[in-house]
Design a protein around this motif. Structure first.
Motif, PDB file in Angstrom:
ATOM      1  N   GLU A 194       2.000  22.641  38.196  1.00 50.48           N
ATOM      2  CA  GLU A 194       1.963  23.923  37.482  1.00 50.48           C
ATOM      3  C   GLU A 194       3.318  24.368  36.955  1.00 50.48           C
ATOM      4  OE1 GLU A 194       2.440  24.523  41.885  1.00 50.48           O
ATOM      5  OE2 GLU A 194       1.092  23.389  40.611  1.00 50.48           O
ATOM      6  N   SER A 195       4.392  23.680  37.302  1.00 53.27           N
ATOM      7  CA  SER A 195       5.721  24.048  36.811  1.00 53.27           C
ATOM      8  C   SER A 195       6.513  22.797  36.492  1.00 53.27           C
ATOM      9  CB  SER A 195       6.474  24.905  37.842  1.00 53.27           C
ATOM     10  OG  SER A 195       6.622  24.201  39.059  1.00 53.27           O
ATOM     11  N   LYS A 196       7.367  22.917  35.482  1.00 51.18           N
ATOM     12  CA  LYS A 196       8.268  21.827  35.149  1.00 51.18           C
ATOM     13  C   LYS A 196       9.517  21.894  36.021  1.00 51.18           C
ATOM     14  CE  LYS A 196       6.920  21.396  30.261  1.00 51.18           C
ATOM     15  NZ  LYS A 196       7.420  21.385  28.866  1.00 51.18           N
ATOM     16  N   GLU A 197      10.302  20.817  36.004  1.00 52.16           N
ATOM     17  CA  GLU A 197      11.543  20.761  36.765  1.00 52.16           C
ATOM     18  C   GLU A 197      12.689  20.350  35.834  1.00 52.16           C
ATOM     19  OE1 GLU A 197      12.015  21.473  39.852  1.00 52.16           O
ATOM     20  OE2 GLU A 197      10.083  21.363  40.869  1.00 52.16           O
ATOM     21  N   PRO A 198      13.892  20.906  36.058  1.00 52.81           N
ATOM     22  CA  PRO A 198      15.045  20.436  35.281  1.00 52.81           C
ATOM     23  C   PRO A 198      15.284  18.951  35.559  1.00 52.81           C
ATOM     24  CG  PRO A 198      15.541  22.486  36.434  1.00 52.81           C
ATOM     25  CD  PRO A 198      14.241  21.988  36.977  1.00 52.81           C
ATOM     26  N   CYS A 199      15.587  18.204  34.517  1.00 52.18           N
ATOM     27  CA  CYS A 199      15.856  16.779  34.656  1.00 52.18           C
ATOM     28  C   CYS A 199      16.839  16.378  33.563  1.00 52.18           C
ATOM     29  CB  CYS A 199      14.565  15.961  34.561  1.00 52.18           C
ATOM     30  SG  CYS A 199      13.671  16.188  33.005  1.00 52.18           S
ATOM     31  N   THR A 200      17.329  15.176  33.648  1.00 55.55           N
ATOM     32  CA  THR A 200      18.281  14.697  32.651  1.00 55.55           C
ATOM     33  C   THR A 200      17.825  13.353  32.120  1.00 55.55           C
ATOM     34  OG1 THR A 200      20.108  15.822  33.763  1.00 55.55           O
ATOM     35  CG2 THR A 200      20.687  14.111  32.179  1.00 55.55           C
ATOM     36  N   GLY A 201      17.476  13.327  30.838  1.00 58.97           N
ATOM     37  CA  GLY A 201      17.153  12.073  30.172  1.00 58.97           C
ATOM     38  C   GLY A 201      18.343  11.709  29.310  1.00 58.97           C
ATOM     39  N   VAL A 202      18.150  11.746  27.996  1.00 61.51           N
ATOM     40  CA  VAL A 202      19.293  11.596  27.093  1.00 61.51           C
ATOM     41  C   VAL A 202      20.200  12.821  27.210  1.00 61.51           C
ATOM     42  CG1 VAL A 202      19.964  11.258  24.685  1.00 61.51           C
ATOM     43  CG2 VAL A 202      17.858  10.234  25.545  1.00 61.51           C
ATOM     44  N   CYS A 210      11.165  18.449  32.708  1.00 60.86           N
ATOM     45  CA  CYS A 210      10.160  17.391  32.754  1.00 60.86           C
ATOM     46  C   CYS A 210       8.875  17.881  33.394  1.00 60.86           C
ATOM     47  CB  CYS A 210      10.669  16.202  33.577  1.00 60.86           C
ATOM     48  SG  CYS A 210      11.969  15.234  32.781  1.00 60.86           S
ATOM     49  N   LEU A 211       7.744  17.406  32.857  1.00 60.05           N
ATOM     50  CA  LEU A 211       6.482  17.566  33.558  1.00 60.05           C
ATOM     51  C   LEU A 211       6.565  16.841  34.894  1.00 60.05           C
ATOM     52  CD1 LEU A 211       3.853  16.901  30.727  1.00 60.05           C
ATOM     53  CD2 LEU A 211       4.302  19.102  31.832  1.00 60.05           C
ATOM     54  N   GLN A 212       5.902  17.381  35.904  1.00 56.54           N
ATOM     55  CA  GLN A 212       5.836  16.748  37.209  1.00 56.54           C
ATOM     56  C   GLN A 212       4.459  16.117  37.371  1.00 56.54           C
ATOM     57  OE1 GLN A 212       8.760  16.915  39.483  1.00 56.54           O
ATOM     58  NE2 GLN A 212       9.318  17.254  37.342  1.00 56.54           N
ATOM     59  N   ASP A 269       4.412  12.495  46.626  1.00 57.86           N
ATOM     60  CA  ASP A 269       5.518  13.207  45.975  1.00 57.86           C
ATOM     61  C   ASP A 269       5.324  13.254  44.459  1.00 57.86           C
ATOM     62  OD1 ASP A 269       6.834  13.510  48.436  1.00 57.86           O
ATOM     63  OD2 ASP A 269       7.689  11.491  48.262  1.00 57.86           O
ATOM     64  N   TRP A 270       5.863  14.320  43.850  1.00 62.19           N
ATOM     65  CA  TRP A 270       5.875  14.472  42.403  1.00 62.19           C
ATOM     66  C   TRP A 270       7.035  13.687  41.820  1.00 62.19           C
ATOM     67  CZ3 TRP A 270       1.772  16.926  40.354  1.00 62.19           C
ATOM     68  CH2 TRP A 270       1.045  17.813  41.167  1.00 62.19           C
ATOM     69  N   SER A 271       6.890  13.255  40.606  1.00 62.41           N
ATOM     70  CA  SER A 271       7.974  12.549  39.910  1.00 62.41           C
ATOM     71  C   SER A 271       8.101  13.082  38.492  1.00 62.41           C
ATOM     72  CB  SER A 271       7.723  11.037  39.892  1.00 62.41           C
ATOM     73  OG  SER A 271       6.502  10.739  39.234  1.00 62.41           O
ATOM     74  N   ASN A 272       9.273  12.889  37.906  1.00 61.37           N
ATOM     75  CA  ASN A 272       9.531  13.359  36.544  1.00 61.37           C
ATOM     76  C   ASN A 272       8.827  12.474  35.518  1.00 61.37           C
ATOM     77  OD1 ASN A 272      11.285  15.385  37.439  1.00 61.37           O
ATOM     78  ND2 ASN A 272      13.040  14.009  37.416  1.00 61.37           N
ATOM     79  N   LEU A 273       8.240  13.111  34.511  1.00 55.40           N
ATOM     80  CA  LEU A 273       7.734  12.381  33.349  1.00 55.40           C
ATOM     81  C   LEU A 273       8.659  12.691  32.188  1.00 55.40           C
ATOM     82  CD1 LEU A 273       5.493  10.600  32.104  1.00 55.40           C
ATOM     83  CD2 LEU A 273       4.315  12.703  31.461  1.00 55.40           C
ATOM     84  N   TYR A 274       9.392  11.687  31.724  1.00 56.88           N
ATOM     85  CA  TYR A 274      10.433  11.912  30.725  1.00 56.88           C
ATOM     86  C   TYR A 274       9.903  11.847  29.289  1.00 56.88           C
ATOM     87  CZ  TYR A 274      13.767  11.456  34.541  1.00 56.88           C
ATOM     88  OH  TYR A 274      14.468  11.640  35.712  1.00 56.88           O
ATOM     89  N   LYS A 279       7.488  39.292  33.205  1.00 55.21           N
ATOM     90  CA  LYS A 279       6.661  38.167  33.610  1.00 55.21           C
ATOM     91  C   LYS A 279       7.618  37.161  34.244  1.00 55.21           C
ATOM     92  CE  LYS A 279       3.455  34.693  31.756  1.00 55.21           C
ATOM     93  NZ  LYS A 279       4.140  33.522  32.298  1.00 55.21           N
ATOM     94  N   TYR A 280       7.273  36.667  35.411  1.00 54.69           N
ATOM     95  CA  TYR A 280       8.188  35.727  36.051  1.00 54.69           C
ATOM     96  C   TYR A 280       7.579  34.335  36.111  1.00 54.69           C
ATOM     97  CZ  TYR A 280       5.527  36.011  40.439  1.00 54.69           C
ATOM     98  OH  TYR A 280       4.536  35.954  41.382  1.00 54.69           O
ATOM     99  N   GLU A 281       8.463  33.349  35.990  1.00 48.19           N
ATOM    100  CA  GLU A 281       8.060  31.954  36.024  1.00 48.19           C
ATOM    101  C   GLU A 281       8.947  31.230  37.025  1.00 48.19           C
ATOM    102  OE1 GLU A 281       8.777  30.749  32.053  1.00 48.19           O
ATOM    103  OE2 GLU A 281       6.975  31.702  31.220  1.00 48.19           O
ATOM    104  N   VAL A 282       8.325  30.507  37.934  1.00 46.07           N
ATOM    105  CA  VAL A 282       9.059  29.697  38.900  1.00 46.07           C
ATOM    106  C   VAL A 282       8.934  28.250  38.472  1.00 46.07           C
ATOM    107  CG1 VAL A 282       9.314  29.056  41.322  1.00 46.07           C
ATOM    108  CG2 VAL A 282       8.531  31.354  40.718  1.00 46.07           C
ATOM    109  N   ALA A 283      10.058  27.636  38.163  1.00 45.64           N
ATOM    110  CA  ALA A 283      10.067  26.245  37.713  1.00 45.64           C
ATOM    111  C   ALA A 283      11.052  25.464  38.564  1.00 45.64           C
ATOM    112  CB  ALA A 283      10.436  26.147  36.238  1.00 45.64           C
ATOM    113  N   GLY A 284      10.572  24.995  39.725  1.00 50.56           N
ATOM    114  CA  GLY A 284      11.453  24.263  40.627  1.00 50.56           C
ATOM    115  C   GLY A 284      12.610  25.132  41.083  1.00 50.56           C
ATOM    116  N   PRO A 285      13.854  24.726  40.818  1.00 49.42           N
ATOM    117  CA  PRO A 285      15.008  25.513  41.249  1.00 49.42           C
ATOM    118  C   PRO A 285      15.373  26.653  40.305  1.00 49.42           C
ATOM    119  CG  PRO A 285      15.755  23.499  40.217  1.00 49.42           C
ATOM    120  CD  PRO A 285      14.255  23.423  40.247  1.00 49.42           C
TER     121      PRO A 285
END
Length: 349
Positions: free
Chosen positions: A33-41, A46-48, A56-61, A201-207
């Motif tokens: 239900e929430s994305k997470e910060p990630c680093t691609g290029v 990223c979608l989890q 465990d959830w993983s990043n979809l880049y 409106k608040y959104e929780v997206a990982g950290p």
């Protein structure tokens, strides 16, 4: 003729073998239900995703073609996964295509808010400007429906309530210490104005926690480890040789209390004023822990009963007690069970 056949066979056997593209496969995945910060290029969100049997959830880049994602919903999808022939160096080698949405379930916003409480959230963006110094932060107390923290220069606190995915702040206020950095003071004023008596409106997206109004993120906070973050880990050297005036006791702000302490690192002693009487005692430090011995005081009776009561409460808090402590932004903070019990501000001698 024989020469032509020989050339044909040689060409056939000497030609490089081409890797066959793997056939597409169908898979059931869950999307969080929430994305997470990630680093691609570059830094991104990223979608989890995870498979049916994954813990465990993983990043979809990359994206899922044909899938429209809405934060706050957990999805169960059937997707077709195909290999991309000669993918770009900075791109995914797999292509995800939605074939069917099997389930879409709203995740309770109260569960999201529970992920916010009891943690330290540091402001990283206000309006469209990044905030990088970590001087503005707050914590949520779910039991008392209160917030407290720092607004940049001063201590701040207030109330909050939540309904669905909305959060409303009320009676947000702070101490009135004037700080020499005008930019910090201006930003502090803007932050208090943004937060005070407002509904978001608040959104929780990982950290990350986003406070959104009219579809635009006004304030963004990032989770910081209270025990290992950059604003922690004080030491006796940073505590000693300075005058620390009381600014907060439990959840109440205090101004002009006349309560202050100084620490002598060589003698492992502290002395100061309790508001009415002179006080003193011993202390030791170990890592980020500080332990006070029994505090003693003179026995002068002061005419103001409130001053005497506050002095007694302060002496009880620091006598024969151990706290986690840190020195940050010219404040000395004493923590018990992850909450600030006593806060001092640095004062000119």
């Amino acid at each position: 003729m024989l020469l032509e056949l020989a050339i044909t066979f040689a060409t056939t056997f000497m030609a490089p073998v081409q890797n066959k593209q793997q056939p597409a496969k169908t898979q059931i995945i869950y999307v969080k239900e929430s994305k997470e910060p990630c680093t691609g290029v570059a830094p991104m969100e990223c979608l989890q995703i995870k498979g049916v049997n994954d813990a465990d959830w993983s990043n979809l880049y990359t994206n899922i073609n044909g899938f429209k994602y809405t934060p706050g919903y957990r999805y169960k999808l059937r997707v077709r996964i195909t290999q991309i022939k000669n993918p770009p160096a900075d791109g995914s080698s797999l292509k995800y295509t939605l074939t069917k949405v099997l389930e879409k379930k709203r995740i309770s916003s109260s569960n999201q808010l529970a992920a916010v409480t009891g943690k330290k959230w540091v402001l990283v963006k206000m309006d469209d400007a990044d905030v990088t110094d970590g001087k503005i932060w707050m914590e949520f107390d779910a039991g008392k429906k209160r917030i407290y923290g720092k607004s940049g220069c001063n201590n701040m606190m207030g109330g909050y309530s939540s309904s669905g995915s909305n959060i409303t702040f009320s009676k947000v206020a702070g101490t009135l210490m004037a700080c020499p950095d005008n930019d910090v003071m201006r930003r502090e004023g803007a932050f208090i104005q943004h937060l005070g008596d407002q509904t978001f409106k608040y959104e929780v997206a990982g950290p990350l926690v986003n406070l959104v109004k009219d579809g635009k993120t006004i304030l963004q906070f990032r989770l910081e480890n209270k025990d290992g973050g950059k604003n922690t880990a004080g030491s006796k050297e940073t505590v000693a040789g300075k005058k620390w005036a009381l600014t907060q006791i439990n959840e109440g702000t205090v101004s002009n209390s006349g309560i202050w302490l100084e620490f002598d690192a060589a003698k492992k002693r502290f002395h100061g004023k309790g508001g009415c009487n002179s006080i003193s005692g011993g202390y030791t430090t170990s890592g980020d822990k500080i332990t006070f011995t029994q505090a003693i005081s003179t026995r002068m009776a002061c005419p103001d009963a409130d001053v005497m009561h506050r002095e007694a409460a302060f002496l009880k808090l620091i006598s024969d007690n151990t706290y986690r402590y840190d020195v940050a932004d010219q404040t000395l903070n004493l923590y018990k069970d992850g909450k600030i019990v006593v806060m001092f501000g640095m004062q000119e001698k």
